[in-house]
Enzyme design. Structure first.
Site, PDB file in Angstrom:
ATOM      1  N   GLU A 215       7.317  10.240  -4.527  1.00  0.00           N
ATOM      2  CA  GLU A 215       7.613   9.209  -5.616  1.00  0.00           C
ATOM      3  C   GLU A 215       7.248   9.750  -6.945  1.00  0.00           C
ATOM      4  O   GLU A 215       6.120  10.263  -7.321  1.00  0.00           O
ATOM      5  CB  GLU A 215       7.159   7.590  -5.712  1.00  0.00           C
TER       6      GLU A 215
ATOM      7  N   TYR B  56      11.625   2.863 -11.553  1.00  0.00           N
ATOM      8  CA  TYR B  56      12.690   2.068 -12.712  1.00  0.00           C
ATOM      9  C   TYR B  56      12.025   1.301 -13.352  1.00  0.00           C
ATOM     10  O   TYR B  56      11.061   0.619 -12.898  1.00  0.00           O
ATOM     11  CB  TYR B  56      13.622   1.508 -11.954  1.00  0.00           C
TER      12      TYR B  56
ATOM     13  N   HIS C 190      15.207   4.161  -7.579  1.00  0.00           N
ATOM     14  CA  HIS C 190      14.581   2.528  -7.673  1.00  0.00           C
ATOM     15  C   HIS C 190      15.468   1.814  -8.896  1.00  0.00           C
ATOM     16  O   HIS C 190      15.833   2.233  -9.816  1.00  0.00           O
ATOM     17  CB  HIS C 190      13.177   2.475  -8.030  1.00  0.00           C
TER      18      HIS C 190
ATOM     19  N   GLU D 294       4.483 -13.741   2.787  1.00  0.00           N
ATOM     20  CA  GLU D 294       4.953 -12.436   2.683  1.00  0.00           C
ATOM     21  C   GLU D 294       5.920 -12.021   3.766  1.00  0.00           C
ATOM     22  O   GLU D 294       6.916 -11.399   3.437  1.00  0.00           O
ATOM     23  CB  GLU D 294       3.536 -11.487   2.644  1.00  0.00           C
TER      24      GLU D 294
HETATM   25  P1  FAD Z   1       9.788  -9.283  -3.711  1.00  0.00           P
HETATM   26  O1  FAD Z   1      10.521  -9.230  -2.368  1.00  0.00           O
HETATM   27  O2  FAD Z   1      10.668 -10.124  -4.677  1.00  0.00           O
HETATM   28  O3  FAD Z   1       8.624 -10.153  -3.680  1.00  0.00           O
HETATM   29  C1  FAD Z   1       7.782 -10.520  -4.891  1.00  0.00           C
HETATM   30  C2  FAD Z   1       6.851 -11.526  -4.488  1.00  0.00           C
HETATM   31  O4  FAD Z   1       7.785 -12.828  -4.364  1.00  0.00           O
HETATM   32  C3  FAD Z   1       6.118 -11.550  -3.256  1.00  0.00           C
HETATM   33  O5  FAD Z   1       4.841 -12.423  -3.370  1.00  0.00           O
HETATM   34  C4  FAD Z   1       6.965 -12.345  -2.092  1.00  0.00           C
HETATM   35  O6  FAD Z   1       6.501 -12.803  -0.910  1.00  0.00           O
HETATM   36  C5  FAD Z   1       7.826 -13.419  -2.864  1.00  0.00           C
HETATM   37  N1  FAD Z   1       9.121 -13.642  -2.663  1.00  0.00           N
HETATM   38  C6  FAD Z   1      10.076 -12.826  -2.311  1.00  0.00           C
HETATM   39  N2  FAD Z   1      11.433 -13.499  -2.263  1.00  0.00           N
HETATM   40  C7  FAD Z   1      11.100 -14.752  -2.195  1.00  0.00           C
HETATM   41  C8  FAD Z   1      11.945 -15.992  -2.335  1.00  0.00           C
HETATM   42  N3  FAD Z   1      13.079 -15.798  -2.098  1.00  0.00           N
HETATM   43  N4  FAD Z   1      11.215 -17.103  -2.719  1.00  0.00           N
HETATM   44  C9  FAD Z   1       9.929 -17.213  -2.861  1.00  0.00           C
HETATM   45  N5  FAD Z   1       9.048 -16.154  -2.971  1.00  0.00           N
HETATM   46  C10 FAD Z   1       9.593 -14.839  -2.501  1.00  0.00           C
HETATM   47  N6  FAD Z   1       8.070  -1.987  -9.674  1.00  0.00           N
HETATM   48  C11 FAD Z   1       8.822  -1.562 -10.658  1.00  0.00           C
HETATM   49  O7  FAD Z   1       9.047  -2.328 -11.515  1.00  0.00           O
HETATM   50  N7  FAD Z   1       9.472  -0.207 -10.743  1.00  0.00           N
HETATM   51  C12 FAD Z   1       9.685   0.595  -9.543  1.00  0.00           C
HETATM   52  O8  FAD Z   1      10.094   1.452  -9.567  1.00  0.00           O
HETATM   53  C13 FAD Z   1       8.712   0.011  -8.552  1.00  0.00           C
HETATM   54  N8  FAD Z   1       8.776   0.845  -7.447  1.00  0.00           N
HETATM   55  C14 FAD Z   1       8.117   0.511  -6.251  1.00  0.00           C
HETATM   56  C15 FAD Z   1       8.023   1.077  -5.004  1.00  0.00           C
HETATM   57  C16 FAD Z   1       7.617   0.613  -3.945  1.00  0.00           C
HETATM   58  C17 FAD Z   1       7.632   1.607  -2.741  1.00  0.00           C
HETATM   59  C18 FAD Z   1       6.493  -0.256  -3.867  1.00  0.00           C
HETATM   60  C19 FAD Z   1       5.959  -0.695  -2.752  1.00  0.00           C
HETATM   61  C20 FAD Z   1       6.592  -1.108  -5.070  1.00  0.00           C
HETATM   62  C21 FAD Z   1       7.234  -0.759  -6.256  1.00  0.00           C
HETATM   63  N9  FAD Z   1       7.024  -1.533  -7.388  1.00  0.00           N
HETATM   64  C22 FAD Z   1       7.873  -1.032  -8.469  1.00  0.00           C
HETATM   65  C23 FAD Z   1       6.365  -2.511  -7.565  1.00  0.00           C
HETATM   66  C24 FAD Z   1       7.233  -3.881  -7.001  1.00  0.00           C
HETATM   67  O9  FAD Z   1       8.357  -4.104  -7.700  1.00  0.00           O
HETATM   68  C25 FAD Z   1       6.059  -5.020  -6.813  1.00  0.00           C
HETATM   69  O10 FAD Z   1       5.097  -4.862  -5.927  1.00  0.00           O
HETATM   70  C26 FAD Z   1       6.584  -6.361  -7.110  1.00  0.00           C
HETATM   71  O11 FAD Z   1       5.501  -7.219  -7.288  1.00  0.00           O
HETATM   72  C27 FAD Z   1       7.267  -6.844  -5.713  1.00  0.00           C
HETATM   73  O12 FAD Z   1       8.334  -6.253  -5.598  1.00  0.00           O
HETATM   74  P2  FAD Z   1       9.316  -6.678  -4.320  1.00  0.00           P
HETATM   75  O13 FAD Z   1      10.395  -5.788  -4.297  1.00  0.00           O
HETATM   76  O14 FAD Z   1       8.357  -6.399  -2.851  1.00  0.00           O
HETATM   77  O15 FAD Z   1       9.632  -8.049  -4.714  1.00  0.00           O
END
Ligand code: FAD
Length: 290
Positions: free
Chosen positions: A17, A49, A75, A158
């Site tokens: 990454e 991103y 991303h 989660e």
């Molecule tokens: P989600 O799946 O939306 O989850 C976020 C939180 O909301 C979790 O606690 C989940 O349990 C909860 N949740 C999910 N869906 C719902 C729902 N429908 N209703 C209520 N609660 C819900 N961040 C950046 O800004 N840019 C990047 O490029 C980036 N790259 C990443 C790459 C990887 C491999 C990883 C693991 C993380 C990356 N992140 C990045 C960080 C990531 O965006 C954060 O960890 C963020 O807090 C959660 O992202 P997610 O996509 O898992 O979100």
């Protein structure tokens, strides 16, 4: 090529990454790192991103694909409106990007809650649904936490939303960083018990420095095993911490490879030295093909 197809092969993939540069001062280091790591045989790479630097992500992804002939995944987060998101996806499609990592994203200011730009896009599952329902043919990756996400009350919460991301159309998952493989193995057991068969790629962070470790553990919710923490506490400087981090990561990767993971994904922080040392050790132990 779709990354999910690469992950379905018997040989584990190696991926890196890269962080899109926030300003001009970060460009040279990034360019050197990409050029160096491109020579170490990654199967694919990905580029982070941020809304303010989104164009740099897209530009870097297309350049890596064209110049190095390496599959590069962009991303994408819920930081934009649905209309703007479709514009970005259209652009990616035109440029031949084949894979998108669909995320909610971090808040631009650390510690503040994430504020979506569009009520239709509040979580990663909404973005995955948008990509799938709009008829794009991207391979879609999604993030998952091996340990509890800092915003989640518990692992059940989660897991519920991880399931939703899979039902919405994700093809594969990449974990948030972790330092104890037990969390990854427990996650895989839970996911398989729920009948989900998607590849789950472990995300690994060779510790870059004491400060970065603090920032990343508080953002991700990852815990540091007691033995590693006390070795870090006693380390005289960041160079010693970095060396400890490399050794710890080699041990983690060796165990993960022995249990048959689909790939190893390294959070590089745009530094090449640690991933090179880790890959050399794993190849030296015949755990990875040269
Ligand atoms: P989600 O799946 O939306 O989850 C976020 C939180 O909301 C979790 O606690 C989940 O349990 C909860 N949740 C999910 N869906 C719902 C729902 N429908 N209703 C209520 N609660 C819900 N961040 C950046 O800004 N840019 C990047 O490029 C980036 N790259 C990443 C790459 C990887 C491999 C990883 C693991 C993380 C990356 N992140 C990045 C960080 C990531 O965006 C954060 O960890 C963020 O807090 C959660 O992202 P997610 O996509 O898992 O979100």
């Amino acid at each position: 090529m779709r990354i999910a197809d690469m992950l379905a092969r018997s040989r584990p993939t190696v991926s890196f990454e890269f962080m899109a540069p926030r300003d001009e001062s970060e460009v040279d280091v990034l360019e050197r790192t990409v050029a160096t790591l491109a020579g170490h045989g990654p199967d694919w790479v990905s580029v982070t991103y941020r809304v303010r630097t989104g164009e740099k992500t897209l530009e870097l992804v297309t350049r890596i694909k064209r110049h190095y002939h390496i599959e590069a995944m962009a991303h994408l987060t819920c930081a934009n409106t649905a209309d703007r998101t479709r514009q970005i996806l259209n652009w990616m499609e035109r440029e031949g990007v084949a894979n998108v990592l669909a995320l909610r994203g971090d808040a631009p200011v650390s510690g503040e809650p994430f504020t979506p730009a569009d009520p239709q896009l509040t979580h990663a599952s909404d973005l995955i649904t948008l990509v799938r329902r709009s008829g794009y043919r991207f391979g879609i990756g999604a993030a998952c936490s091996a340990e509890k996400h800092p915003e989640s009350p518990d692992l059940e919460h989660e897991f519920r939303y991880l399931h939703l991301k899979v039902e919405s159309g994700a093809d594969f998952l990449i974990t948030q960083l972790f330092f104890d493989n037990k969390f990854y193995f427990d996650l895989v057991t839970r996911v398989r018990a729920a009948g989900i068969t998607l590849p789950i790629v472990p995300g690994l962070m060779p510790i870059p420095s004491r400060r970065s470790l603090g920032v990343m553990t508080s953002m991700s919710g990852a815990s540091v095993p007691a033995a590693l923490q006390s070795a870090i506490d006693e380390a005289p400087d960041d160079e010693a911490i970095r060396a400890l981090g490399v050794q710890h990561c080699i041990t983690q990767c060796a165990e993960l490879l022995e249990t048959g993971v689909p790939g190893l994904h390294f959070y590089t922080f745009n530094r090449a030295r640690a991933p090179i040392q880790i890959l050399a050790a794993l190849r030296g132990q015949q755990l990875l093909a040269s």
